[in-house]
Design a protein around this motif. Structure first.
Motif, PDB file in Angstrom:
ATOM      1  N   THR A 101       4.771  10.882  -5.007  1.00  0.00           N
ATOM      2  CA  THR A 101       6.170  11.265  -5.115  1.00  0.00           C
ATOM      3  C   THR A 101       6.631  10.788  -6.484  1.00  0.00           C
ATOM      4  OG1 THR A 101       6.451  10.919  -2.734  1.00  0.00           O
ATOM      5  CG2 THR A 101       8.451  11.072  -4.060  1.00  0.00           C
ATOM      6  N   PHE A 154       0.971  20.881  -2.345  1.00  0.00           N
ATOM      7  CA  PHE A 154       2.140  20.088  -2.006  1.00  0.00           C
ATOM      8  C   PHE A 154       2.042  19.647  -0.559  1.00  0.00           C
ATOM      9  CE2 PHE A 154       3.019  23.449  -4.999  1.00  0.00           C
ATOM     10  CZ  PHE A 154       3.355  22.691  -6.105  1.00  0.00           C
ATOM     11  N   ASN A 189      12.546  17.929  -4.131  1.00  0.00           N
ATOM     12  CA  ASN A 189      12.395  19.263  -3.562  1.00  0.00           C
ATOM     13  C   ASN A 189      11.148  19.918  -4.141  1.00  0.00           C
ATOM     14  OD1 ASN A 189      12.733  22.201  -3.311  1.00  0.00           O
ATOM     15  ND2 ASN A 189      14.747  21.679  -2.476  1.00  0.00           N
ATOM     16  N   ILE A 190      10.415  20.629  -3.305  1.00  0.00           N
ATOM     17  CA  ILE A 190       9.186  21.301  -3.736  1.00  0.00           C
ATOM     18  C   ILE A 190       9.442  22.272  -4.897  1.00  0.00           C
ATOM     19  CG2 ILE A 190       9.373  23.165  -2.044  1.00  0.00           C
ATOM     20  CD1 ILE A 190       6.316  23.102  -1.781  1.00  0.00           C
ATOM     21  N   GLY A 230       8.924  17.611  -2.248  1.00  0.00           N
ATOM     22  CA  GLY A 230       8.408  17.384  -3.590  1.00  0.00           C
ATOM     23  C   GLY A 230       7.197  16.478  -3.684  1.00  0.00           C
ATOM     24  N   GLU A 285      11.120  21.864  -7.457  1.00  0.00           N
ATOM     25  CA  GLU A 285      11.135  21.156  -8.739  1.00  0.00           C
ATOM     26  C   GLU A 285       9.737  20.894  -9.295  1.00  0.00           C
ATOM     27  OE1 GLU A 285      14.759  18.184  -8.716  1.00  0.00           O
ATOM     28  OE2 GLU A 285      13.708  18.144  -6.768  1.00  0.00           O
ATOM     29  N   VAL A 286       8.711  21.033  -8.458  1.00  0.00           N
ATOM     30  CA  VAL A 286       7.335  20.762  -8.901  1.00  0.00           C
ATOM     31  C   VAL A 286       6.387  21.935  -8.666  1.00  0.00           C
ATOM     32  CG1 VAL A 286       7.446  18.241  -8.742  1.00  0.00           C
ATOM     33  CG2 VAL A 286       6.878  19.571  -6.703  1.00  0.00           C
ATOM     34  N   GLU A 287       6.885  22.995  -8.086  1.00  0.00           N
ATOM     35  CA  GLU A 287       6.038  24.140  -7.744  1.00  0.00           C
ATOM     36  C   GLU A 287       5.294  24.707  -8.957  1.00  0.00           C
ATOM     37  OE1 GLU A 287       6.687  27.155  -4.074  1.00  0.00           O
ATOM     38  OE2 GLU A 287       8.227  27.156  -5.633  1.00  0.00           O
ATOM     39  N   ILE A 291      12.457  13.603  -8.217  1.00  0.00           N
ATOM     40  CA  ILE A 291      12.009  14.849  -7.586  1.00  0.00           C
ATOM     41  C   ILE A 291      12.229  14.726  -6.083  1.00  0.00           C
ATOM     42  CG2 ILE A 291      10.062  16.405  -7.172  1.00  0.00           C
ATOM     43  CD1 ILE A 291      10.868  16.295 -10.124  1.00  0.00           C
TER      44      ILE A 291
END
Length: 163
Positions: A58, A10, A64-65, A15, A67-69, A62
């Motif tokens: 991006t 990331f 925020n990190i 995000g 949400e994709v971590e 999304i």
């Protein structure tokens, strides 16, 4: 669907994701508005930029990190025909080359099947099997590529096939 990269990390906390591309047309495949599939979820790209050897994306919705971590380390897929890319004669998509059998013209021996392609900047390298052989796509070695019959003929230079 074809593999176009791996989400490796990331960038920041908003995000933005770092993708290591395995596509020969990364700019077209990662451009704004394109959709990708990761872990059976579809994402629409709202921003794309390149930073060092990575492609920073991006996704719509999304911010925020967190949400994709859960996507870290996952393969990024896209429909093969999502982008229409015509190639000049003598050039091929990675997808056309992977799966081709490689034949040594000196011995008529089938060396194996191409499992991956490593882009090196100057000449791509064809990986046969589980890295059994690595063949540079150079004119003096690769004599013919027949994607219809899934065959590549080579004349190896001295030492190329030594294990």
């Amino acid at each position: 669907m074809i593999d176009i990269g791996t989400l490796v990390n990331f960038h920041g906390v908003r995000g933005e994701v770092k993708v290591l591309s395995s596509s020969d047309f990364a700019f077209e495949r990662f451009s704004k508005g394109q959709t990708v599939t990761i872990k059976n979820e579809t994402y629409t790209i709202t921003n794309y930029r390149k930073h060092k050897n990575f492609h920073l994306l991006t996704f719509e919705g999304i911010s925020n990190i967190n949400e994709v971590e859960h996507l870290k380390g996952e393969t990024v897929y896209q429909a093969f025909d999502a982008v229409d890319m015509e190639l000049p004669e003598g050039q091929y998509h990675f997808n056309d080359i992977i799966g081709c059998e490689v034949v040594n013209l000196n011995t008529n021996e089938v060396l194996g099947t191409i499992s991956a392609i490593l882009p090196t900047g100057s000449k791509d390298v064809f990986v046969i099997g589980d890295y059994k052989y690595m063949i540079p796509n150079a004119e003096d070695i690769v004599k013919s590529i027949d994607v219809e019959n899934k065959t590549i003929e080579i004349e190896p230079i001295e030492g190329l096939l030594d294990l």
